[in-house]
Write an enzyme that holds these catalytic residues in place. Structure first.
Site, PDB file in Angstrom:
ATOM      1  N   SER A 200       5.013  -6.772  10.029  1.00 21.45           N
ATOM      2  CA  SER A 200       3.788  -6.288  10.668  1.00 21.45           C
ATOM      3  C   SER A 200       2.883  -7.460  11.019  1.00 21.45           C
ATOM      4  O   SER A 200       2.673  -8.360  10.204  1.00 21.45           O
ATOM      5  CB  SER A 200       3.056  -5.331   9.722  1.00 21.45           C
ATOM      6  OG  SER A 200       1.892  -4.815  10.322  1.00 21.45           O
ATOM      7  N   CYS A 326      -3.108   1.266   1.476  1.00 21.35           N
ATOM      8  CA  CYS A 326      -2.654   2.572   1.952  1.00 21.35           C
ATOM      9  C   CYS A 326      -2.926   3.691   0.953  1.00 21.35           C
ATOM     10  O   CYS A 326      -2.809   4.862   1.278  1.00 21.35           O
ATOM     11  CB  CYS A 326      -1.166   2.513   2.274  1.00 21.35           C
ATOM     12  SG  CYS A 326      -0.786   1.325   3.582  1.00 21.35           S
TER      13      CYS A 326
END
Length: 393
Positions: A200, A326
């Site tokens: 990412s 998250c």
């Protein structure tokens, strides 16, 4: 200190100025769709290929083995779901670990509801999964092994090369979630026996909303997004050209600075760990002491509640976290800390600090000076700590 001290680089990083500069023309001047036949669009296809080459070189991969996605979570989903679908005639068994990112764990749960079996392996007290345990879990119907390269919470680096060797010995595909590791430590997909790898952009000073999945040539894996012919018909949708350009630039910068960053961050990391262990009693370092990411510091403090610790650090201008971004806002303790054997009450008192190349010794000292005071203050209000101290006398 009077300025923001950002120690949450595992959650996201500041986009590098050079990355922003590289991206800007692709919002205004070179805005064409790469699938167009006219030059303002088609020239962007060459630009994308150049970034693909940069990323592939950083991994020791081939250019056409890099597939751009919207980020690490999409790449993880693609690796598991598309592999499961493509290889279900061989079997429906997948092996992973209990400390994976939720992009893997929740995808595993999704597949279990659709008739697949997933084995979630235990790890040791440092968060390391045993290659022997991986091999012991293999069955005739095992089609995929997915083990993260380095844990996003405690920083432990897994024995990836050894696990990859085991997978290949048994003719099984091997995927690794390298979102925290790519650009931070050296990775070579051939030497490490990796068939698929997720990454990412925003974890290495690139933009958000862009990632890639490395897929070794010859791996039979299905398309993930259906529609157009982009990404060699495997991932439809108009390419995020500014994001891809930014990701490529970020990788270029990361590779060039990696050796210096590893040296500097490791030195600061070990300095911070030594100070905390010496000056704050009843704390525990989480993760392997040496086999860990250069920038990762994770401690649990007994008799302290993690959320209060973070709020009080924030009041001092210090940004840190208790675990994965998250799961921010969750009242449950970290699944990673529970997996390494911490009881709930200690897991709740965890603090993760992740450094960058810009982090200074002065910032670390300021942070630890305040951390000492905050931990002492919170413990002074804890009946459990008061009872504990009475028993020590």
């Amino acid at each position: 200190m009077g300025k923001l001290i950002y120690l949450d680089n595992a959650a996201t990083t500041k986009t590098a100025p050079e990355v922003v500069e590289a991206m800007l023309p692709y919002f205004t001047e070179h805005f064409g769709n790469p699938s167009s036949v006219y030059s303002v669009g088609s020239s962007n296809k060459e630009v994308i290929t150049k970034q693909r080459e940069t990323i592939a070189k950083a991994l020791g991969a081939k250019t056409d083995e890099i597939y751009f996605t919207a980020g690490g979570s999409e790449s993880d989903n693609w690796a598991l779901k598309a592999t499961a679908e493509a290889y279900e005639s061989k079997g429906k068994h997948i092996i992973t670990t209990k400390i994976e990112h939720h992009a893997i764990l929740h995808t595993g749960e999704y597949l279990e509801k659709r008739g697949y079996e997933v084995t979630y392996l235990d790890v040791d007290e440092n968060g390391i999964v045993s290659p022997e345990a991986v091999e012991a879990a293999i069955r005739p119907d095992t089609i995929l092994i997915s083990v993260m390269f380095a844990n996003n919470e405690i920083g432990t680096i897994e024995p990836i090369k050894e696990i990859g060797e085991i997978a290949h010995k048994h003719g099984i595909l091997f995927h690794t979630d390298a979102v925290q590791a790519f650009g931070q430590v050296p990775i070579n997909v051939d030497e490490m026996n990796i068939d698929m790898l997720s990454s990412s952009g925003h974890k290495l000073n690139g933009p958000k909303g862009i990632g890639f999945l490395y897929i070794r040539k010859g791996v039979k894996i299905r398309s993930f997004v259906h529609g157009g012919a982009q990404e060699r018909k495997r991932r439809a949708g108009t390419e995020n050209v500014p994001g891809i350009v930014g990701f490529g630039k970020a990788v270029e910068l990361a590779v060039a600075s990696m050796d210096d960053r590893i040296r500097k961050e490791t030195e600061l990391r070990d300095y911070a760990i030594a100070r905390i262990e010496k000056e704050i009693p009843y704390c525990r370092l989480n993760g392997d002491r040496t086999r860990r990411l250069p920038n990762n510091i994770n401690f649990s403090f007994r008799f302290v509640e993690g959320e209060s610790l973070l709020i009080m650090l924030d009041m001092k201008g210090i940004c840190a976290s208790s675990g994965s971004a998250c799961t921010s806002g969750s009242l449950d303790p970290s699944h990673v800390l529970l997996a390494i054997g911490l009881p709930h009450e200690i897991a709740h008192g965890s603090l993760r600090m992740t450094l960058s190349a810009e982090t200074t010794k002065e910032e670390i000292d300021y942070t630890i000076d305040n951390l000492k005071e905050i931990v002492a203050h919170l413990r002074s209000m804890s009946p459990l700590y008061e009872d504990f101290m009475k028993k020590q006398k």
